[in-house]
Design a protein around this motif. Structure first.
Motif, PDB file in Angstrom:
ATOM      1  N   GLY A  18       0.949  -1.203  -0.020  1.00  0.00           N
ATOM      2  CA  GLY A  18       0.014   0.008  -0.011  1.00  0.00           C
ATOM      3  C   GLY A  18       0.859   1.230  -0.018  1.00  0.00           C
ATOM      4  N   VAL A  19       0.484   2.168   0.740  1.00  0.00           N
ATOM      5  CA  VAL A  19       1.271   3.322   0.832  1.00  0.00           C
ATOM      6  C   VAL A  19       2.273   3.381   1.871  1.00  0.00           C
ATOM      7  N   THR A  20       3.565   3.768   1.108  1.00  0.00           N
ATOM      8  CA  THR A  20       4.712   3.631   1.929  1.00  0.00           C
ATOM      9  C   THR A  20       4.939   4.827   2.841  1.00  0.00           C
ATOM     10  N   GLY A  21       5.056   4.393   4.165  1.00  0.00           N
ATOM     11  CA  GLY A  21       5.605   5.420   5.281  1.00  0.00           C
ATOM     12  C   GLY A  21       6.473   4.912   5.848  1.00  0.00           C
ATOM     13  N   THR A  22       7.879   4.932   6.044  1.00  0.00           N
ATOM     14  CA  THR A  22       8.762   4.222   6.829  1.00  0.00           C
ATOM     15  C   THR A  22       9.787   4.939   7.514  1.00  0.00           C
ATOM     16  N   PHE A  23       9.999   4.846   8.706  1.00  0.00           N
ATOM     17  CA  PHE A  23      11.096   5.444   9.641  1.00  0.00           C
ATOM     18  C   PHE A  23      11.975   4.383  10.021  1.00  0.00           C
ATOM     19  N   ALA A  24      13.278   4.666   9.751  1.00  0.00           N
ATOM     20  CA  ALA A  24      14.200   3.692  10.039  1.00  0.00           C
ATOM     21  C   ALA A  24      15.284   4.215  10.797  1.00  0.00           C
ATOM     22  N   VAL A  25      16.061   3.350  11.795  1.00  0.00           N
ATOM     23  CA  VAL A  25      17.279   3.628  12.501  1.00  0.00           C
ATOM     24  C   VAL A  25      18.355   2.796  11.732  1.00  0.00           C
ATOM     25  N   ARG A  26      19.269   3.502  11.213  1.00  0.00           N
ATOM     26  CA  ARG A  26      20.502   2.711  10.475  1.00  0.00           C
ATOM     27  C   ARG A  26      21.510   2.724  11.502  1.00  0.00           C
ATOM     28  N   PHE A  27      21.974   1.615  12.221  1.00  0.00           N
ATOM     29  CA  PHE A  27      23.240   1.349  13.013  1.00  0.00           C
ATOM     30  C   PHE A  27      24.734   1.580  12.472  1.00  0.00           C
ATOM     31  N   GLN A  28      25.407   1.668  13.211  1.00  0.00           N
ATOM     32  CA  GLN A  28      26.774   1.400  12.817  1.00  0.00           C
ATOM     33  C   GLN A  28      26.985  -0.190  12.333  1.00  0.00           C
ATOM     34  N   PRO A  29      28.037  -0.757  11.735  1.00  0.00           N
ATOM     35  CA  PRO A  29      28.257  -1.976  11.507  1.00  0.00           C
ATOM     36  C   PRO A  29      28.293  -2.747  13.034  1.00  0.00           C
ATOM     37  N   ASN A  30      28.847  -2.191  13.982  1.00  0.00           N
ATOM     38  CA  ASN A  30      28.631  -2.793  15.480  1.00  0.00           C
ATOM     39  C   ASN A  30      27.958  -1.948  16.521  1.00  0.00           C
ATOM     40  N   GLY A  31      27.240  -1.170  15.821  1.00  0.00           N
ATOM     41  CA  GLY A  31      26.099  -0.258  16.671  1.00  0.00           C
ATOM     42  C   GLY A  31      25.090  -0.924  17.304  1.00  0.00           C
ATOM     43  N   PHE A  32      24.446  -1.997  16.653  1.00  0.00           N
ATOM     44  CA  PHE A  32      23.240  -2.413  17.679  1.00  0.00           C
ATOM     45  C   PHE A  32      23.576  -3.228  18.871  1.00  0.00           C
ATOM     46  N   PHE A  33      24.880  -3.664  18.948  1.00  0.00           N
ATOM     47  CA  PHE A  33      25.381  -4.667  19.741  1.00  0.00           C
ATOM     48  C   PHE A  33      24.894  -4.154  21.365  1.00  0.00           C
ATOM     49  N   PRO A  34      25.097  -2.875  21.728  1.00  0.00           N
ATOM     50  CA  PRO A  34      24.831  -2.655  23.126  1.00  0.00           C
ATOM     51  C   PRO A  34      23.303  -2.764  23.626  1.00  0.00           C
ATOM     52  N   PHE A  35      22.507  -2.680  22.681  1.00  0.00           N
ATOM     53  CA  PHE A  35      21.066  -2.543  22.941  1.00  0.00           C
ATOM     54  C   PHE A  35      20.111  -3.524  23.091  1.00  0.00           C
ATOM     55  N   ALA A  36      20.670  -4.740  22.760  1.00  0.00           N
ATOM     56  CA  ALA A  36      19.600  -5.831  23.015  1.00  0.00           C
ATOM     57  C   ALA A  36      20.425  -7.162  23.415  1.00  0.00           C
ATOM     58  N   ASP A  37      20.115  -8.050  24.342  1.00  0.00           N
ATOM     59  CA  ASP A  37      20.691  -9.201  24.384  1.00  0.00           C
ATOM     60  C   ASP A  37      20.352 -10.130  23.699  1.00  0.00           C
ATOM     61  N   ILE A  38      21.001 -10.406  22.431  1.00  0.00           N
ATOM     62  CA  ILE A  38      20.415 -11.432  21.383  1.00  0.00           C
ATOM     63  C   ILE A  38      21.596 -11.711  20.777  1.00  0.00           C
ATOM     64  N   ASN A  39      21.529 -13.149  20.267  1.00  0.00           N
ATOM     65  CA  ASN A  39      22.742 -13.390  19.395  1.00  0.00           C
ATOM     66  C   ASN A  39      22.618 -12.783  17.955  1.00  0.00           C
ATOM     67  N   ILE A  40      23.433 -12.008  17.628  1.00  0.00           N
ATOM     68  CA  ILE A  40      23.234 -11.158  16.456  1.00  0.00           C
ATOM     69  C   ILE A  40      23.569 -11.976  15.216  1.00  0.00           C
TER      70      ILE A  40
END
Length: 271
Positions: A82-104
């Motif tokens: 349908g209609v595109t309305g998108t907001f995105a957060v683009r991290f640095q290559p290693n940038g998401f690591f501190p934010f969630a306890d997940i096996n990347i």
């Protein structure tokens, strides 16, 4: 249908590369878009209609309204519903690591819903951003959330950080053996650090950055010879160039350089 790009506040620049928004009416949107790997992970919020993902020619499923997309190692095909309305957060290559306890490493090529990543907090954040009335409001909401989660941030791995910088500066034209020697670390240890922090090996990140650099030249410069382009980006030979190109885009260089050229990097053509 180019994205609008916004910089993060200074306290988040080490982790967040940028924010972007994409808006388009259904009649102005291609039937399918190919998202090409770029070495970064992204939080995606569809405040417009969502998208359908096509992992192959026989299967498809509707993506969540709010999710993290893991590191891509192959082209990711999406279809707007349908209609595109998108907001995105683009991290640095290693940038998401501190934010969630997940096996990347385990979420490569995978869309992970926000409530799976952050439990109830993720669900609340998603609803707030979807209901926000402006990009400025969405950026404020995500920055409050991210800064709050950085209070107990994990230790920065300086070897990974410096290796990423070297790969980016060299446009991916750098061998893993040289990287391990430069940082005085065994190749196996370096690969392990990368996989747990970034979700890719150093070789995978190098290949990704090199193909992105090649694609940008195709999109922004007058290319008279694909063979010269291959050698300019230090591919061993034409077959090597074609193999890597098809792995990341799903097309040969000649196919990509055809009618659909401008749409293939719709999300990731700016930094």
């Amino acid at each position: 249908m180019n994205p609008n790009i916004f910089e993060p506040q200074q306290n988040l620049k080490e982790w967040v590369q940028c924010y972007w928004t994409l808006e388009s009416a259904i009649e102005d949107t291609p039937e399918k878009n190919t998202i090409i790997p770029d070495g970064t992970m992204k939080l995606i919020f569809h405040y417009g209609d969502t998208y359908r993902h096509h992992p192959n020619s026989k299967e498809s499923f509707i993506l969540p309204k709010c999710f993290l997309i893991g590191q891509l190692t192959q082209p990711y095909i999406v279809e707007p519903l349908g209609v595109t309305g998108t907001f995105a957060v683009r991290f640095q290559p290693n940038g998401f690591f501190p934010f969630a306890d997940i096996n990347i490493k385990e979420i490569q090529n995978t869309a992970v819903p926000l409530d799976v990543l952050f439990d109830k907090e993720g669900e609340i954040l998603g609803n707030q951003i979807l209901e926000a009335h402006s990009t400025a409001e969405r950026i404020a909401l995500i920055e409050i959330f991210l800064l709050d989660r950085l209070i107990d941030k994990k230790k920065i791995d300086h070897i990974v950080k410096s290796t990423i910088e070297t790969i980016l500066e060299a446009n991916g034209q750098f061998s893993v053996n040289e990287l391990s020697k430069q940082n005085n670390i065994h190749r196996r240890q370096l690969v392990k650090k990368f996989s747990s922090t970034i979700g890719l090996s150093p070789k995978q990140l190098s290949k990704t950055i090199r193909i992105q650099n090649t694609l940008k030249k195709l999109l922004t410069e007058e290319v008279t010879s694909l063979t010269d382009l291959a050698y300019e980006n230090e591919y061993f030979d034409q077959p090597h160039f074609i193999k890597d190109f098809k792995e990341f885009t799903g097309l040969t260089p000649k196919e990509f350089y055809g009618d659909d050229l401008k749409m293939s990097m719709i999300f990731d053509n700016k930094k």
